[in-house]
Write an enzyme that holds these catalytic residues in place. Structure first.
Site, mmCIF file in Angstrom:
data_model
loop_
_atom_site.group_PDB
_atom_site.id
_atom_site.type_symbol
_atom_site.label_atom_id
_atom_site.label_comp_id
_atom_site.label_asym_id
_atom_site.label_seq_id
_atom_site.Cartn_x
_atom_site.Cartn_y
_atom_site.Cartn_z
ATOM 1 N N CYS A 39 0.776 -1.236 0.000
ATOM 2 C CA CYS A 39 0.000 0.000 0.000
ATOM 3 C C CYS A 39 0.812 1.293 0.000
ATOM 4 O O CYS A 39 0.720 2.085 -0.931
ATOM 5 C CB CYS A 39 -0.983 -0.012 1.165
ATOM 6 S SG CYS A 39 -0.312 -0.663 2.705
ATOM 7 N N HIS A 102 -0.995 7.368 4.720
ATOM 8 C CA HIS A 102 0.011 6.313 4.614
ATOM 9 C C HIS A 102 1.337 6.745 3.983
ATOM 10 O O HIS A 102 2.121 5.904 3.543
ATOM 11 C CB HIS A 102 -0.571 5.112 3.832
ATOM 12 C CG HIS A 102 -0.395 3.837 4.593
ATOM 13 N ND1 HIS A 102 -0.340 2.596 4.011
ATOM 14 C CD2 HIS A 102 -0.242 3.622 5.926
ATOM 15 C CE1 HIS A 102 -0.182 1.675 4.929
ATOM 16 N NE2 HIS A 102 -0.123 2.264 6.100
ATOM 17 N N ASP A 249 -4.765 -0.021 -4.609
ATOM 18 C CA ASP A 249 -3.332 0.226 -4.403
ATOM 19 C C ASP A 249 -2.485 -1.044 -4.377
ATOM 20 O O ASP A 249 -1.261 -0.972 -4.367
ATOM 21 C CB ASP A 249 -3.091 1.068 -3.151
ATOM 22 C CG ASP A 249 -3.603 0.396 -1.894
ATOM 23 O OD1 ASP A 249 -4.306 -0.634 -2.007
ATOM 24 O OD2 ASP A 249 -3.295 0.884 -0.795
ATOM 25 N N ASN A 250 -3.145 -2.199 -4.336
ATOM 26 C CA ASN A 250 -2.425 -3.473 -4.497
ATOM 27 C C ASN A 250 -3.457 -4.572 -4.710
ATOM 28 O O ASN A 250 -4.655 -4.352 -4.552
ATOM 29 C CB ASN A 250 -1.504 -3.804 -3.311
ATOM 30 C CG ASN A 250 -2.132 -3.632 -1.946
ATOM 31 O OD1 ASN A 250 -1.654 -2.847 -1.125
ATOM 32 N ND2 ASN A 250 -3.226 -4.347 -1.693
#
Lengths: 483, 483
Positions: A39, A102, A249-250
């Protein structure tokens, strides 16, 4: 969320009517990628348009390790990086992030110091609950200051999976859009919801409504919220003036499956890996009146392209003083062109694989270590492709493992080294890789040092709330990244 | 073809625009099954509405073996079975089969003896070429007589994959439909194309056009043909009077992947197995003006339902003197109702698994033998679910392995035997299985005896063509079924 989690991408219970409708009205990207199998680096890449190895969101503590921004991380997004909202400001945009940041939680990494004007959400994952002595609970911010903490003031019931966070993020989004429409100011909204990240959650109205369990409940709530956001844009009469992009994001975290993990469809493995399941992401572009309805694109895309594409939409040029990896997707989106470009699959400091056209060459393979695997940590549950999903780091630089992702999307049948096809394709790929590697200037790695003293003990605003905690003495150490 | 081979079902290169359009105009079935993980039994079940264990399309030579109708099979569809076209005749229907019959090739099994009025196609798979001494090439029939043989008169180029068969089958279909429309007679067309069965083939126009290799070329040609058939119905003005159903007779054969094998999407294993990849099939119902466009159904369906549903459409009742397993799907198709019914997964003479609602219980597990596996025969390539994809036949009748197909469509995470959920669900499933087993009257097994003398040496019509071959002396033996 994984490629296979949406009805439009073949999820077998087809519970995402709003996202499927968004695809039917817009453009579905089938070959879209995250910039990293994890992420934080992927999000840093999205906002900078640069690979994590350039923007610093990687580690050199050990070879090819996934690293992110837990509470004890010392690093974060460097001031030298130019973020999308910083640049959009120049064109008069008001920028808001709702949800997970993040990109570092220490004061210098605060999103409002990096171009965002507003923030509702959290700097880290919603892990917890913690005891506020060994580990503090994660703060929730409104703009500059924290307004409470997860589990304490923003409830997440780990037993039932109930949390009202997606509803809060939705309301924030609708309010922000209304406000911007009323003031006639252009806006960039980064709606970074996290309900499908373990611990997975959903609000009461959605709990138990999915065939897929709690994870499916979370997907349904996100789907429903996106439907409400798109409807809101239409009701305000600004849908033809607002570009919307949905992606992840992943890949889905199969290690959390089936209770908290999603689906990567026909692709190999999941989050943490550089197989397709770790980095191929669902992606939909929506812009009524501009993108013809129901289009499907095979353009190789990447979250980093959202940086360059957004700048292009705002009439801005990307910075010329640094390497930008994201490309402008507008020719692909508006004119259906196919732009030739490679996709690089990094794990930490190592280029593990590269995709050129329909071919993907693995220079390194690794799922995770035998030591972890023997403890039940498995990024490829139920899947084992001999010589491919290896539990030791295997280098193939001299003879990369080559797959044709059209004939073999699951990366199960490497091409024969002796085949003409292998020789022909690898010549082309060698050139792409050589050019990439010889021109690469790695950024200063940000994810090397950890220190319990930098945790969210006393975020700004804690005094007003009486929620300041006392940090331990500083004791910086090399972070340990096992994967 | 497999569940994951269509764009509408999430195939990552999305190359089936006509089938996807058919789904957009009709109803997509996400939980539709074949009656067997192998072709012949599944087709016999489709045409009789009965499980293979009832209609005789199974073997008792060894436990739980897949069996079909190769050239040396002595058995075939028993006269005592009532086939869909036989029954439709009573309502004035003209019935045609185009393509693969596979219900036995000896004279008594001829499709025109079992209700069909016309036939263009072949009794067996298009395996070959054979040498006409040890093995004869497979005949191609027009109605009662053979008009040539594969490889000799109907070319299949195994090197390039070129064959014009799908185009011939398409033209036959269009001509038949035109003729029926002109004569105003109701018709049943069983369009049993086989281009995606190894050896996979496509016509020149489609060769090399798919991202997915030759298999994808074959899928594209089938997709294109179906588009032409649907357009033809519309042009003739009979689309609102014609019910069309698309499905497959087993999951994609992963053993043939990636060159000749397709995709089962997120499901476990492929053809030959009773995991979802072996029996969950793509399925689309199309009937403009009757089925609302763009509907998705979670009705548990089975190819056997096409028997009962077709009778219902023709105003006929299914036979009352025998057990019929197919149900009438019209309430699901026209009114969106969900009919409660189990799905049984048989391998030869054994009920391996059962699905009730979203739960699937495995009473037996087996992929294939260690002996075969060690020779490279693998029905679950790249997949290995410990204790599930077993290489010995494992009985679990006392404690079946239970999966929730909503949370875990890939059958990777069996429920804990100790859980309340397991106890509650298995009580219900035990009852369903007990009722099924205690009332089951198995048919006389048709796939036990093989004899080289019964091969297609001298099919009717061979004299005219000068293509009669001399059969060896009769030497009936137990067929050997390894899987």
């Amino acid at each position: 969320m994984g490629w296979g989690d949406l009805g439009a991408f073949g999820e077998p219970s087809k519970e995402t009517p709003n996202l499927d409708q968004m695809a039917a009205e817009g453009m579905l990207f089938l070959d879209f990628y995250t910039a990293n199998p994890l992420c934080s680096p992927s999000r840093a890449a999205l906002l900078t348009g640069r690979l994590p190895v350039r923007n610093g969101f990687y580690t050199t503590n050990a070879h090819a390790r996934n690293a992110y921004t837990p509470q004890d991380i010392v690093g974060g997004i460097p001031d030298s990086e130019l973020l999308l909202p910083e640049l959009l400001k120049k064109a008069g945009y008001v920028n808001k992030i709702i949800g997970k940041w993040h990109l570092g939680h220490r004061p210098q990494f605060h999103p409002l110091k990096h171009g965002f004007d507003e923030w509702f959400g959290s700097p880290n994952c919603h892990f917890g609950p913690f005891d506020n002595r060994v580990l503090p609970n994660i703060p929730v911010y409104r703009d500059w200051e924290m307004i409470g903490r997860y589990y304490e003031d923003f409830k997440i019931d780990l037993k039932t999976g109930e949390a009202n966070l997606t509803q809060m993020y939705l309301q924030e989004a609708l309010d922000f859009i209304s406000k911007q429409q009323a003031s006639q100011q252009p806006f960039f909204l980064y709606w970074a919801i996290d309900a499908t990240h373990a611990p997975v959650y959903a609000s009461k109205h959605f709990l138990g409504t999915s065939q897929r369990g709690l994870y499916g409940d979370a997907v349904r709530e996100i789907d429903d919220s996106i439907g409400k956001i798109l409807t809101h844009l239409q009701k305000l009469g600004i849908s033809e003036n607002t570009f919307v992009f949905f992606t992840s994001d992943n890949g889905a975290a199969l290690i959390s499956a089936p209770k908290q993990g999603g689906s990567n469809g026909p692709f190999l493995c999941g989050k943490q890996t550089t197989f397709e399941g770790g980095m191929r992401a669902p992606a939909i572009a929506w812009w009524p009146g501009h993108i013809p309805a129901g289009k499907v694109s095979h353009q190789l895309g990447n979250v980093m392209d959202l940086f360059t594409t957004s700048l292009s939409l705002a009439g801005l040029q990307p910075p010329s003083d640094r390497q930008i990896d994201g490309i402008d997707l507008l020719p692909a989106i508006l004119q259906g062109k196919l732009i030739d470009r490679p996709i690089f699959y990094y794990r930490g400091d190592e280029m593990m694989a590269v995709r050129v056209g329909l071919y993907k060459a693995h220079y390194w393979t690794w799922s995770n270590s035998w030591e972890e695997y023997s403890k039940g940590i498995d990024f490829c549950p139920g899947q084992n492709v001999s010589g491919v999903t290896t539990h030791t780091q295997e280098e193939h630089s001299n003879l990369p493992l080559l797959f044709h992702l059209g004939r073999d999307p699951g990366e199960k049948y490497p091409l024969s080294f002796a085949s003409d096809e292998y020789q022909r394709v690898m010549q082309q790929i060698y050139f792409v890789v050589q050019q990439h590697k010889t021109t690469l200037v790695p950024g200063e790695p940000q994810l090397n040092v950890c220190d319990k003293a930098v945790m969210n003990w006393s975020p700004p605003g804690c005094e007003k709330l009486g929620k300041c905690l006392t940090p331990p003495e500083s004791d910086p150490k090399k972070c340990f990244w096992p994967h």
